[in-house]
Write a protein that holds these residues in place. Structure first.
Motif, mmCIF file in Angstrom:
data_model
loop_
_atom_site.group_PDB
_atom_site.id
_atom_site.type_symbol
_atom_site.label_atom_id
_atom_site.label_comp_id
_atom_site.label_asym_id
_atom_site.label_seq_id
_atom_site.Cartn_x
_atom_site.Cartn_y
_atom_site.Cartn_z
ATOM 1 N N THR A 32 12.757 -5.881 1.541
ATOM 2 C CA THR A 32 12.133 -4.603 1.206
ATOM 3 C C THR A 32 12.728 -4.054 -0.085
ATOM 4 O O THR A 32 13.942 -4.116 -0.279
ATOM 5 N N VAL B 149 7.118 1.237 -2.249
ATOM 6 C CA VAL B 149 7.776 0.420 -1.225
ATOM 7 C C VAL B 149 7.076 -0.933 -1.197
ATOM 8 O O VAL B 149 5.868 -1.008 -0.996
ATOM 9 N N TRP C 33 0.807 -1.221 0.000
ATOM 10 C CA TRP C 33 0.000 0.000 0.000
ATOM 11 C C TRP C 33 0.840 1.271 0.000
ATOM 12 O O TRP C 33 0.331 2.352 -0.208
ATOM 13 N N ARG C 34 2.139 1.113 0.231
ATOM 14 C CA ARG C 34 2.979 2.305 0.290
ATOM 15 C C ARG C 34 3.438 2.708 -1.107
ATOM 16 O O ARG C 34 4.162 1.971 -1.765
ATOM 17 N N LEU D 243 18.405 -15.818 15.644
ATOM 18 C CA LEU D 243 18.926 -16.707 14.605
ATOM 19 C C LEU D 243 19.507 -17.939 15.283
ATOM 20 O O LEU D 243 20.177 -17.831 16.304
ATOM 21 N N ALA E 268 4.096 6.759 5.520
ATOM 22 C CA ALA E 268 4.900 5.746 4.840
ATOM 23 C C ALA E 268 6.279 5.659 5.480
ATOM 24 O O ALA E 268 6.752 6.589 6.102
ATOM 25 N N ARG F 115 16.738 -4.569 0.011
ATOM 26 C CA ARG F 115 17.276 -4.741 1.352
ATOM 27 C C ARG F 115 16.764 -6.052 1.949
ATOM 28 O O ARG F 115 15.569 -6.351 1.888
ATOM 29 N N ASP G 6 16.820 -8.045 5.565
ATOM 30 C CA ASP G 6 17.144 -8.132 6.986
ATOM 31 C C ASP G 6 17.004 -9.586 7.395
ATOM 32 O O ASP G 6 15.949 -10.198 7.198
ATOM 33 N N PHE G 7 18.065 -10.114 7.952
ATOM 34 C CA PHE G 7 18.032 -11.507 8.413
ATOM 35 C C PHE G 7 18.546 -11.496 9.843
ATOM 36 O O PHE G 7 19.738 -11.275 10.059
ATOM 37 N N ASN H 289 12.710 -0.490 -2.177
ATOM 38 C CA ASN H 289 12.364 0.917 -2.362
ATOM 39 C C ASN H 289 12.628 1.251 -3.816
ATOM 40 O O ASN H 289 13.754 1.096 -4.287
ATOM 41 N N TRP I 102 13.298 -10.398 6.355
ATOM 42 C CA TRP I 102 12.440 -9.336 5.840
ATOM 43 C C TRP I 102 13.083 -8.773 4.582
ATOM 44 O O TRP I 102 14.267 -8.396 4.599
ATOM 45 N N ASN J 40 14.175 -15.309 10.906
ATOM 46 C CA ASN J 40 13.206 -14.510 10.154
ATOM 47 C C ASN J 40 13.934 -13.638 9.152
ATOM 48 O O ASN J 40 15.017 -13.130 9.419
ATOM 49 N N LEU K 226 2.113 10.282 2.828
ATOM 50 C CA LEU K 226 3.567 10.260 2.755
ATOM 51 C C LEU K 226 4.187 10.205 4.140
ATOM 52 O O LEU K 226 5.161 9.505 4.386
ATOM 53 N N CYS L 130 10.336 3.933 4.782
ATOM 54 C CA CYS L 130 11.211 3.293 3.801
ATOM 55 C C CYS L 130 11.372 1.805 4.075
ATOM 56 O O CYS L 130 11.485 1.009 3.171
ATOM 57 N N THR M 90 7.329 -4.926 0.360
ATOM 58 C CA THR M 90 7.982 -5.652 1.452
ATOM 59 C C THR M 90 7.344 -7.016 1.655
ATOM 60 O O THR M 90 6.174 -7.236 1.319
ATOM 61 N N PRO N 4 9.367 -0.632 6.108
ATOM 62 C CA PRO N 4 8.276 -1.114 6.951
ATOM 63 C C PRO N 4 8.539 -2.538 7.409
ATOM 64 O O PRO N 4 9.293 -3.269 6.786
ATOM 65 N N ALA O 77 3.525 6.487 -3.874
ATOM 66 C CA ALA O 77 3.016 7.819 -4.208
ATOM 67 C C ALA O 77 3.710 8.284 -5.483
ATOM 68 O O ALA O 77 4.766 7.756 -5.858
ATOM 69 N N GLY P 192 10.030 -5.562 9.422
ATOM 70 C CA GLY P 192 11.348 -5.751 9.976
ATOM 71 C C GLY P 192 11.273 -6.151 11.429
ATOM 72 O O GLY P 192 10.207 -6.168 12.045
ATOM 73 N N PHE Q 96 -2.736 13.477 0.686
ATOM 74 C CA PHE Q 96 -1.542 12.924 0.044
ATOM 75 C C PHE Q 96 -0.325 13.068 0.961
ATOM 76 O O PHE Q 96 0.447 12.122 1.170
ATOM 77 N N TRP R 183 7.321 6.756 -6.109
ATOM 78 C CA TRP R 183 7.960 6.050 -4.987
ATOM 79 C C TRP R 183 7.094 4.847 -4.639
ATOM 80 O O TRP R 183 5.910 4.990 -4.353
ATOM 81 N N GLU S 226 16.332 0.039 -4.453
ATOM 82 C CA GLU S 226 17.125 -0.432 -3.323
ATOM 83 C C GLU S 226 16.524 -1.742 -2.834
ATOM 84 O O GLU S 226 15.344 -1.809 -2.523
ATOM 85 N N ASP T 193 12.265 -11.474 17.330
ATOM 86 C CA ASP T 193 12.247 -11.371 15.870
ATOM 87 C C ASP T 193 13.640 -11.547 15.280
ATOM 88 O O ASP T 193 13.798 -12.006 14.157
ATOM 89 N N GLU U 28 22.226 -4.822 1.642
ATOM 90 C CA GLU U 28 21.570 -3.875 0.743
ATOM 91 C C GLU U 28 22.253 -3.878 -0.613
ATOM 92 O O GLU U 28 23.466 -4.036 -0.709
#
Lengths: 194, 216
Positions: free
Chosen positions: A94, A71, A46-47, B35, B20, A131, A133-134, A96, A92, A90, B17, B22, A73, B24, A49, B26, B13, A69, A129, B32, A140
């Motif tokens: 992403t 995003v 949903w991110r 390991l 939002a 990315r 995350d582990f 961008n 993640w 886990n 922004l 960069c 994920t 999300p 614009a 994580g 709008f 832009w 970009e 979380d 990156e």
């Protein structure tokens, strides 16, 4: 990046009434990745614009620029074995993406009191970009891609709340260390473009 | 028209922004980031293993010169040792106490924890006064870890089958290494429960750590 978008949005607001042959639009761009992009960061995102400027050289033909832009994920949990080492945790992912396109649009219908369908094409670049995350580790990769972005949509009547609705497919060609093409559909719920 | 078509939508709008991000999602908590990392050793002999021994304390690996290592909370220390012992027994190993000249374990499990950054490990053997004879002290093998990420538990399984007690500088072989990264959080209760789950996962993903059937 956000400051650039904010500046362009402000510029769009101020400039809209000044030029009768051109107009600015701002859109919310949720997206759905496909192909390799979906493998990395799939699902509805949903991110997103975009801001864009369209200059009408005829009532049914415009060219312009847009800046966006997206995003995307996704997250995974699982076990990976590489050689003698096995890791469980886990992950993640992403993406961008910041597309910058030159655009051209063909409009079907010239009466601004009615919805006007359009079809167009954007061509330009996508800064992406990637990315991962582990656990507490992150990797990156950034890459510029050449991009083609066909789009169809409808520009709403001048007095409606929503300016335009569109769907565009962004195809970013493989480049650098990114071996495979990337792609996603992004949907425009736009304001402006009077 | 400008207000309805431009300014109001622009406010929405800009709000979108602002919401939002960069990156999300994580990791949002210690669990979380957890390991479970295990590594088998190329060429190691995993056959004909029957008995094991292990330390009775988790070694705190604090590598900051001039500072005393913090104590691992008792409940976390106990949880780690109990779960490791339970998993070794579940894998078919017999727990032995190597305090006499007649009882020698096939493998020795050494375990440590620390709160440092980048890591690597080495292993060695300390001794004093001979070996397992009457009147002599016993000193277990050890794994030294230069550093590792925050809140980690590490252990190694040392093959002691070919150990020569008379050798003052024996060459030892580690046949298994495991690390639980992110296993220790600020909450001791969470650490104790979470670390058990991670230890179980380490054994689950290392099926080669299995004792030979009795009689073989």
């Amino acid at each position: 990046m956000k400051s650039i978008i904010l500046a362009l949005a402000l510029l769009a607001t101020l400039a809209t009434g000044a030029a009768a042959e051109s107009s600015f639009g701002m859109a919310w761009n949720p997206s759905i990745p496909v192909g390799d992009t979906a493998d990395f960061a799939g699902g509805f995102a949903w991110r997103g614009a975009s801001v864009e400027w369209r200059n009408f050289i005829r009532t049914d033909w415009a060219w312009g620029v847009d800046l966006g832009w997206n995003v995307m994920t996704d997250s995974f949990s699982g076990t990976v074995t590489e050689g003698d080492i096995t890791v469980t945790g886990n992950e993640w992912n992403t993406i961008n993406a910041i597309p910058v396109h030159l655009t051209t649009f063909k409009y079907f219908g010239g009466d601004r009191r009615e919805p006007r369908w359009y079809a167009g094409l954007g061509a330009g670049a996508n800064w992406m970009e990637y990315r991962q995350d582990f656990g507490i580790f992150a990797v990156e990769e950034t890459q510029w891609h050449f991009t083609l972005a066909p789009e169809i949509g409808v520009q709403m009547p001048w007095n409606s709340w929503v300016g335009y609705l569109g769907v565009r497919y962004q195809h970013a060609f493989a480049a650098g260390n990114v071996d495979n093409d990337q792609g996603w559909f992004d949907f425009k719920v736009g304001f402006g473009l009077n | 028209m400008i207000i309805r078509r431009i300014l109001w939508p622009a406010a929405v709008f800009l709000a979108l922004l602002a919401l939002a991000a960069c990156y999300p999602g994580g990791p949002e908590s210690a669990s979380d980031t957890a390991l479970t990392i295990t590594s088998r050793v190329p060429g190691a002999d995993y056959d004909n293993l029957h008995t094991f021994a292990m330390e009775d304390n988790v070694v705190l690996l604090d590598l900051t010169p001039g500072t005393d290592p913090e104590e691992l909370p008792d409940n976390v220390n106990t949880a780690i040792l109990e779960e490791l012992r339970a998993q070794m027994v579940a894998a078919g190993f017999q727990d032995v106490t190597p305090d006499t000249a007649t009882v020698t374990p096939d493998v020795w499990l050494v375990v440590g924890a620390n709160q440092a950054d980048v890591w690597y490990y080495y292993y060695g053997w300390g001794y004093y006064g001979g070996w397992w004879g009457p009147g002599y002290g016993y000193y277990p093998p050890y794994v030294g870890v230069s550093s590792f990420q925050v809140g980690s538990v590490l252990w190694g399984l040392i093959d002691t089958r070919d150990l020569d007690p008379t050798d003052p500088d024996p060459q030892l072989t580690s046949i298994w290494f495991a690390a639980l990264n992110g296993a220790l959080s600020n909450s001791n209760t969470t650490s104790a429960s979470g670390v058990k789950t991670l230890i179980q996962q380490a054994f689950t993903q290392s099926p080669y750590i299995q004792a030979a059937p009795a009689g073989k």
